[in-house]
Design an enzyme around this catalytic site. Structure first.
Site, PDB file in Angstrom:
ATOM      1  N   ASP A  90       0.852  -1.195   0.000  1.00 20.15           N
ATOM      2  CA  ASP A  90       0.000   0.000   0.000  1.00 20.15           C
ATOM      3  C   ASP A  90       0.885   1.240   0.000  1.00 20.15           C
ATOM      4  O   ASP A  90       2.069   1.176   0.329  1.00 20.15           O
ATOM      5  CB  ASP A  90      -0.952   0.027   1.202  1.00 20.15           C
ATOM      6  CG  ASP A  90      -0.243   0.119   2.546  1.00 20.15           C
ATOM      7  OD1 ASP A  90       0.816  -0.524   2.723  1.00 20.15           O
ATOM      8  OD2 ASP A  90      -0.730   0.840   3.441  1.00 20.15           O
ATOM      9  N   GLU A 156      -0.066  -0.932   5.919  1.00 19.44           N
ATOM     10  CA  GLU A 156       1.007  -0.396   6.765  1.00 19.44           C
ATOM     11  C   GLU A 156       0.841   1.105   6.938  1.00 19.44           C
ATOM     12  O   GLU A 156       1.021   1.640   8.028  1.00 19.44           O
ATOM     13  CB  GLU A 156       2.372  -0.701   6.131  1.00 19.44           C
ATOM     14  CG  GLU A 156       3.551  -0.536   7.088  1.00 19.44           C
ATOM     15  CD  GLU A 156       4.031   0.903   7.249  1.00 19.44           C
ATOM     16  OE1 GLU A 156       4.678   1.208   8.255  1.00 19.44           O
ATOM     17  OE2 GLU A 156       3.749   1.728   6.374  1.00 19.44           O
TER      18      GLU A 156
END
Ligand code: BES
Ligand code: MN
Ligand code: MN
Length: 458
Positions: A90, A156
């Site tokens: 991400d 994250e």
């Protein structure tokens, strides 16, 4: 010459092209409209793992809201150690968009750099792991020099809970001897670096409410509580002008770095003027009295405000006393502080100092523990040997002010040491416009991971 390294050099152009494919997927984990893209990025990683010969490749759906994990393994090296490889697919939102020289999701090469959101944080570093696996598989008769497990996450950048829950609930599925974390930086160009400490954090939202609805500021001004003024008053009492955090007891558990560690930091090639001027572009460095810049950013807690929302922010003027105001406030933590205790202290203090006439709600959005890792183990030694071969220099050990929450979970639930070997550069612009990855670092990163696995499996 090492066969896997030769393979990596031969396939360097394709490896970079593959990274570009992943970079074109706008997997922004914090924006709901990109949920499908985060999933696409996960599928892309899984497909690459499958293609090269990894087994048990699985996109593990999120529990409830959130983004999937990607798991894979190859466990056919009996008697050899097992490495758990981590990276995240991400990325941060790309804004402000007009500051980008070329669009954030159209990876573009300019003078040996690849520009795109996620180039270095963390897709470039994720793909360099993948390509190291591939090179090793292809040149070792479909085998790896050690056992490998892979776990990648897609939240994250939002402090998501999926990976923490997975580590807690399935430590057996991640059983390994050590972890390789590819999500950190080098201290300077050409200087091989292992990161041995990360700060933890608590990210909070502070909501202040006054009247039940917005009020005419002429009719009620003078008698009505103003949530923005109250919020500003609260914020101004969180830290003094010398940079000291005023929350009672907040810093009590801070453990100072050892004299040896401080001495090593003094020997790092750190040019404070260049850091201020070129990297930061600020008129002056600020911070807690009595500490160096590296201590302030690596070994001291912080308190920062990220945004204040509410009220009238359009063009022109509107005479209103808003009913509520909200601020995003985070604190970075260092060993031996804990997110739980720090949040409790902060919340109690805010409730105590809040002005009359308003109510406050202090909410925790996400948190992660700080960590410092010992360097006295065979995996760190194998890593420094590998880095020496590739970069021709001795490794420096640094800490970082950033956070990677799962590293604490690996220590707590898997009880394994982590090797944080990263290839970002100080001017890569993580989370900022024109994020980049220095292309030679991508290739040398692949070689470093290849050599590391060969050393660890020897
Ligand atoms: N890769 C960074 C953390 C990092 C940055 C480590 C620089 C070492 C050097 C990571 O993606 C990150 O940005 N983490 C967030 C975590 C948070 C959202 C829980 C951070 O530090 O703000
Ligand atoms: Mn990262
Ligand atoms: Mn990041």
């Amino acid at each position: 010459m090492d066969a896997a390294v030769a393979y990596a050099r031969e396939h360097a152009a394709r490896f970079l092209d593959d990274l570009k494919v992943l970079l074109r997927i706008p997997s922004v984990s914090t924006l709901p409209e990109h949920k499908g893209d985060v999933r696409k990025a996960a599928e892309w990683v899984a497909a690459d793992l499958r293609r090269m010969g990894m087994e048990h490749v699985e996109v593990i759906p999120a529990k409830g809201e959130g983004h999937p994990l990607v798991y894979a393994d190859w466990l056919h090296a009996p008697g050899k150690p097992t490495v758990l490889c981590y990276a995240h697919y991400d990325v941060q939102p790309p804004d402000p968009l007009d500051e980008w020289v070329t669009p954030p999701f159209e990876p573009t090469e300019r003078n040996q750099n690849l520009y795109a959101r996620g180039a270095v944080d963390d897709k470039g570093q994720l793909v360099l792991q993948l390509k190291a696996f591939e090179a090793l598989f292809k040149t070792n008769g479909g085998k790896l020099p050690l056992n490998v497990r892979v776990i990648c996450e897609g939240e994250e950048e939002v402090g998501g809970e999926q990976i923490a829950a997975f580590v807690r609930e399935h430590p057996d599925r991640l059983k390994a001897d050590f972890a390789l974390i590819s999500d950190t930086e080098m201290f300077a160009p050409e200087l091989p670096t292992l990161c041995v400490g990360l700060r933890g954090m608590i990210y909070t939202e502070l909501e202040v409410r006054g009247a039940k609805a917005d009020l005419h500021s002429g009719m009620y001004g003078g008698a009505a509580p103003n949530p923005f003024v109250a919020l500003a008053q609260i914020i101004s009492e969180l830290k003094d002008r010398e940079g000291k955090i005023l929350i009672p007891g907040f810093c009590d558990d801070v453990q100072a770095p050892s004299a040896e560690e401080l001495k090593a930091w003094k020997n790092l090639p750190f040019d404070e003027e260049e850091y201020r001027e070129k990297e930061m572009g600020a008129p002056k460095l600020v911070g807690e009295k009595g500490y160096s810049t590296l201590e302030r950013t690596w070994a001291r807690p912080t308190l920062d405000v990220h945004g204040i929302v509410g009220g009238f922010t359009g063009a022109g003027a509107k005479t209103v006393i808003p009913a509520k105001a909200t601020a995003k406030v985070s604190m970075r933590l260092v060993p031996e502080m804990t997110p739980e205790k720090s949040f409790r202290q902060y919340k109690a203090y805010v409730e105590k100092i809040k002005p009359e006439g308003v109510t406050v709600d202090v909410r925790l959005i996400h948190s992660g523990a700080p960590i410092v890792i010992g360097t006295d183990n065979e995996y760190v030694r194998a890593a420094t040997r590998a880095l020496k071969t590739v970069w021709g220099r001795d490794t420096v050990f640094i800490r970082s002010g950033g956070s990677i929450p799962v590293v604490g979970d690996f220590e707590k639930y898997l009880k394994i040491p982590s090797v944080m070997m990263g290839f970002g550069l100080p001017d890569d612009g993580l989370h900022a416009p024109n994020e980049k990855f220095h292309i030679p670092n991508f290739h040398r990163g692949i070689e470093s991971v290849i050599r590391f696995f060969e050393e660890a499996g020897a």
